[in-house]
Every structure is written in structure tokens, then in C-alpha cells.
Write an enzyme that holds these catalytic residues in place. Structure first.
Site, mmCIF file in Angstrom:
data_model
loop_
_atom_site.group_PDB
_atom_site.id
_atom_site.type_symbol
_atom_site.label_atom_id
_atom_site.label_comp_id
_atom_site.label_asym_id
_atom_site.label_seq_id
_atom_site.Cartn_x
_atom_site.Cartn_y
_atom_site.Cartn_z
ATOM 1 N N HIS A 181 0.639 -1.140 -0.407
ATOM 2 C CA HIS A 181 0.584 -0.054 -0.146
ATOM 3 C C HIS A 181 0.667 1.215 -0.609
ATOM 4 O O HIS A 181 1.253 2.190 -0.569
ATOM 5 C CB HIS A 181 -1.107 -0.114 1.434
ATOM 6 C CG HIS A 181 -1.000 0.951 1.464
ATOM 7 N ND1 HIS A 181 -3.054 1.133 1.191
ATOM 8 C CD2 HIS A 181 -0.946 2.298 2.276
ATOM 9 C CE1 HIS A 181 -3.154 2.301 1.326
ATOM 10 N NE2 HIS A 181 -2.451 3.150 2.132
ATOM 11 N N GLU A 182 2.028 1.295 1.273
ATOM 12 C CA GLU A 182 2.539 2.285 0.813
ATOM 13 C C GLU A 182 3.046 2.978 -0.402
ATOM 14 O O GLU A 182 3.564 4.285 -0.832
ATOM 15 C CB GLU A 182 3.033 2.612 2.285
ATOM 16 C CG GLU A 182 1.999 2.611 3.410
ATOM 17 C CD GLU A 182 1.968 4.222 3.788
ATOM 18 O OE1 GLU A 182 2.284 4.877 3.153
ATOM 19 O OE2 GLU A 182 0.475 4.015 4.254
ATOM 20 N N HIS A 191 2.108 4.761 -3.383
ATOM 21 C CA HIS A 191 1.769 5.511 -3.388
ATOM 22 C C HIS A 191 2.710 6.223 -4.050
ATOM 23 O O HIS A 191 2.985 7.569 -4.424
ATOM 24 C CB HIS A 191 1.957 6.711 -1.880
ATOM 25 C CG HIS A 191 0.808 6.522 -0.803
ATOM 26 N ND1 HIS A 191 -0.488 7.012 -1.574
ATOM 27 C CD2 HIS A 191 0.187 5.899 0.006
ATOM 28 C CE1 HIS A 191 -1.690 6.402 -0.266
ATOM 29 N NE2 HIS A 191 -1.400 5.927 0.862
ATOM 30 N N TYR A 241 -4.126 15.061 -3.018
ATOM 31 C CA TYR A 241 -3.685 14.457 -1.648
ATOM 32 C C TYR A 241 -5.283 14.954 -0.875
ATOM 33 O O TYR A 241 -5.117 15.622 0.125
ATOM 34 C CB TYR A 241 -2.793 13.905 -0.558
ATOM 35 C CG TYR A 241 -3.482 12.310 0.679
ATOM 36 C CD1 TYR A 241 -2.959 11.042 -0.648
ATOM 37 C CD2 TYR A 241 -3.054 13.317 1.572
ATOM 38 C CE1 TYR A 241 -3.060 10.545 0.332
ATOM 39 C CE2 TYR A 241 -2.931 12.329 2.342
ATOM 40 C CZ TYR A 241 -2.909 10.507 1.938
ATOM 41 O OH TYR A 241 -3.621 9.703 2.205
ATOM 42 N N GLU A 300 -6.000 7.170 -2.126
ATOM 43 C CA GLU A 300 -5.850 6.041 -1.127
ATOM 44 C C GLU A 300 -6.405 4.252 -0.975
ATOM 45 O O GLU A 300 -5.826 3.786 -1.561
ATOM 46 C CB GLU A 300 -6.825 6.627 0.036
ATOM 47 C CG GLU A 300 -5.668 7.452 1.104
ATOM 48 C CD GLU A 300 -4.153 6.760 1.554
ATOM 49 O OE1 GLU A 300 -4.822 5.721 2.199
ATOM 50 O OE2 GLU A 300 -3.280 7.383 2.007
ATOM 51 N N ASP A 316 -9.080 14.235 7.891
ATOM 52 C CA ASP A 316 -8.551 13.534 7.048
ATOM 53 C C ASP A 316 -9.028 13.606 5.294
ATOM 54 O O ASP A 316 -8.628 13.231 5.222
ATOM 55 C CB ASP A 316 -9.207 12.039 7.732
ATOM 56 C CG ASP A 316 -8.358 11.077 6.748
ATOM 57 O OD1 ASP A 316 -7.111 11.001 6.901
ATOM 58 O OD2 ASP A 316 -9.199 10.187 6.207
ATOM 59 N N HIS A 321 -9.260 8.510 3.565
ATOM 60 C CA HIS A 321 -9.036 7.613 4.379
ATOM 61 C C HIS A 321 -10.546 6.400 4.307
ATOM 62 O O HIS A 321 -10.651 5.181 4.565
ATOM 63 C CB HIS A 321 -8.267 6.716 5.418
ATOM 64 C CG HIS A 321 -7.084 7.243 5.430
ATOM 65 N ND1 HIS A 321 -6.372 8.702 5.963
ATOM 66 C CD2 HIS A 321 -6.065 6.067 5.527
ATOM 67 C CE1 HIS A 321 -4.841 8.314 5.476
ATOM 68 N NE2 HIS A 321 -4.393 7.261 4.940
#
Length: 345
Positions: A162-163, A166, A177, A186, A260, A265
Site C-alpha cells: 500500500h505505502e 503511493h 491528496y 488511497e 483527514d 481514508h
């Protein structure tokens, strides 16, 4: 080109835990706030790209140990080609970087996150009981968790995928974002994180659990299985400590909030569910037809940085038609978006 400071645990969850007096959540929020401030007043380290002569189609990994400080990248403890070390966290980070590289290289022919062989750098043992993992624009960072609510963030390979994804978005569509484009940022990371896990385990779409961060929640969480569910957004946890998973799975339940970054998210559950519906409708391996459609959209140049859900849905329909014509794939992607309240004409 820069990337936002992207964490796997959403701020709204950490804020709730901090308000309840959880010291690890308070320290994590303080560390995250300091990092965001630094990013606003300094120039982000440029992601290192390999010169064309160095491209080999093999990863170039380096894992560093922050030794419970907040200094990056820390001391290098395992480089590409090194044997496993005595620290399981280091070895898991190394393996997860490799698993992510393998999906992008072997399935999509992409040489690392930037397509040009950029090194994959990770730092482990960041901070004290740091309850997060993040991509900072050039490298991965993992906390150890507090051992109660969150365990070691290298445990779920999909968190690593996932990271790193990005970074893929940073070097392709560069989705802003905030709001819907941020939720898509995301969601794309959840999609490719899930695909990294499924590819590594050899799981079909039907066999996969479609959970993001399964195995991350600690013994202090009584009713929770993961951070997010792509199959059933809003069901990953419903716990006295964590609260209720706030993700919607349909536009009727879209959450409008200023927190957020506009709910990046939270509302990511809507495109997440659309991808799950597509992948399970098509059957077989999700990284193949469904994953190829998403990959084509991200790399095809059709997305603007402020792309919203409707525009992204239309782009996936166009990509399905371009690759597969008027076949089952086109019908399935159209059906998936309609099921989450985003019909494409």
C-alpha cells in the site's frame, strides 16, 4: 514531483485514541504533525532514480534501522543481496519491498515505483511505539506499534505494498491528496497493496480476504480484523477502543468532512468496493484483468491531479474497452461502478 505524507493508519483513528488517553497514539500524532510541518517548509528529498544503464529489472533494496529515533533513514542494516539478519522486522521489510517490486515488474513490466528502477528504501523501528507506517515521497517508514492496539507494521505485506503504491501514484497520475482525488490516491494504494498480497500468496480473487492490514491489530482490540475491508467497507472493526469503521461502500453514504484531508481514508471505501466487485465478477487472479485495467488508467495519462470518482470510473470503462473491446471485462467494470452509485454512461 512530490508526494503527500501518506500514512496507513488514518488520522481520525489516531485522534480518537489520543483523546482516550492512549500515549502511543499521542506520540504518533505528534511525530506525524512534525513530519507534515517539515514537509511544508523544506524541499522533499527527491526520489532517486537509477540511470538507464543501471536498469536490470531486479530490485535494489536497502533497509535501515532508526533505532527508535525519528531520524531518517537511520543505519543501513540490510542491502540488496545480503543474507537475512537476526531482526525479523528487517527481514520482513526486505521481503515486502521485494514482493511489491515483483508484482509491478513481473505482472505489469514496471521497473520499480517510478518505472526507472528507483531504489526501494525502508526504515524500521521508527520512533517509540510508533503506531503507523508511511511513504514520505522517497522511502518507506515502519513503526513497531505499541504491542497492544497495533503490532509491528511490517507484519502485513499489503501494508508495505500500500505505502509503496503511493510512490507509484506519485510518479504516474500524481493524484492530489484531498477530497475525492485523495480518496482515489488511497484507494489505488489499497488496490495494489491487496494485489501484492494476493500475488505473493498465489490467491485468486475468490480466495482472497480483501482486508487491508489483517494481522496488524493487537490483543487490545476485541472486535476488529483489519484497518479496512475492500469487500465490505465499514466492517473492518467495531470495537470499544477503536470505535466503528467509518468507511462507506456506496455514494449514498459518502462522508463530507474537512478532517483527514477531506476524508481520504474514509471515502476510499467506495472505489475499493468497486474494484472488489469487478475482480470477483471476472474471477481468476485479480492482478490480471481487473488489475490491468487499473494499471492502464494510472499510467495512461488520462487522469488530472484533481480527478474525482466519476471521472476515474469513466477512465476505467474507457481503459477496459481499449484493452478488451466490448467483452465481459467492459460489462463487469460498468456493473461494478453502478453498484456503488457511480453509473457510467
Amino acid at each position: 514531483m512530490t508526494s503527500p505524507f501518506c500514512t496507513i493508519v488514518p488520522p481520525h483513528l489516531l485522534e480518537k485514541l489520543a483523546a482516550d488517553g492512549r500515549e502511543s497514539a499521542q506520540r504518533t500524532l505528534q511525530a506525524d504533525s512534525a513530519l507534515r510541518t517539515r514537509r511544508r517548509v523544506t524541499t522533499l528529498r527527491a526520489a532517486q532514480s537509477a540511470p538507464a544503464s543501471a536498469l536490470t529489472g531486479t530490485p535494489r533494496r536497502a533497509v535501515h534501522d532508526a533505532e527508535h529515533t525519528e531520524t531518517l533513514p537511520g543505519r543501513e542494516v540490510r542491502a540488496e543481496g545480503d543474507a537475512p539478519v537476526g531482526d525479523a522486522t528487517v527481514n520482513r521489510a526486505h521481503a515486502g519491498l521485494g514482493a511489491t517490486f515483483d508484482l509491478f515488474m513481473k505482472v505489469y513490466g514496471r521497473d520499480s515505483m517510478d518505472g526507472s528502477g528507483m531504489p526501494l528504501i525502508a526504515t524500521v523501528h521508527y520512533g517509540v511505539d510508533y503506531a503507523n507506517a508511511f511513504w514520505d515521497g522517497s522511502q518507506m517508514v515502519f513503526g513497531d506499534g505499541d504491542g497492544d492496539l497495533f503490532l509491528d507494521f511490517t507484519l502485513p505485506v499489503d501494508v508495505i505494498g500500500h505505502e509503496l503504491a503511493h510512490g507509484f501514484t506519485q510518479h504516474t497520475a500524481n493524484l492530489e491528496y484531498y477530497g475525492q482525488s485523495g480518496a482515489l490516491n488511497e484507494s489505488v494504494s489499497d488496490v495494489f497493496g491487496a494485489l501484492v498480497k494476493q500475488y505473493a500468496l498465489g490467491q485468486s480473487a475468490a480466495e482472497a480476504d480483501w482486508l487491508i492490514g489483517a494481522g496488524l491489530l493487537g490483543p487490545g482490540v476485541d472486535r476488529g480484523v483489519a484497518l479496512r475491508s475492500m469487500k465490505e467497507p465499514g466492517t473492518a472493526y467495531d470495537d470499544d477502543v477503536l470505535g466503528k469503521d467509518p468507511q462507506p461502500g456506496h455514494m449514498d453514504d459518502y462522508v463530507r468532512t474537512s478532517r483527514d484531508n477531506g476524508g481520504v481514508h474514509i471515502n476510499s471505501g467506495i472505489p475499493n468496493r468497486a474494484f472488489h466487485l469487478l475482480a470477483t465478477e471476472l474471477g481468476g487472479n485479480a492482478w490480471e484483468r481487473a488489475g490491468l485495467i487499473w494499471y492502464d488508467v494510472m499510467t495512461g495519462g488520462a487522469l488530472a491531479p484533481d480527478t474525482g470518482f466519476a471521472e476515474f470510473a469513466a477512465a476505467t470503462v474507457a481503459a477496459a474497452k481499449a484493452r478488451y473491446g466490448d467483452a465481459a471485462e467492459l460489462q463487469a467494470v460498468t456493473k461494478a461502478w453502478a453498484a456503488v452509485g457511480l453509473p457510467v454512461d
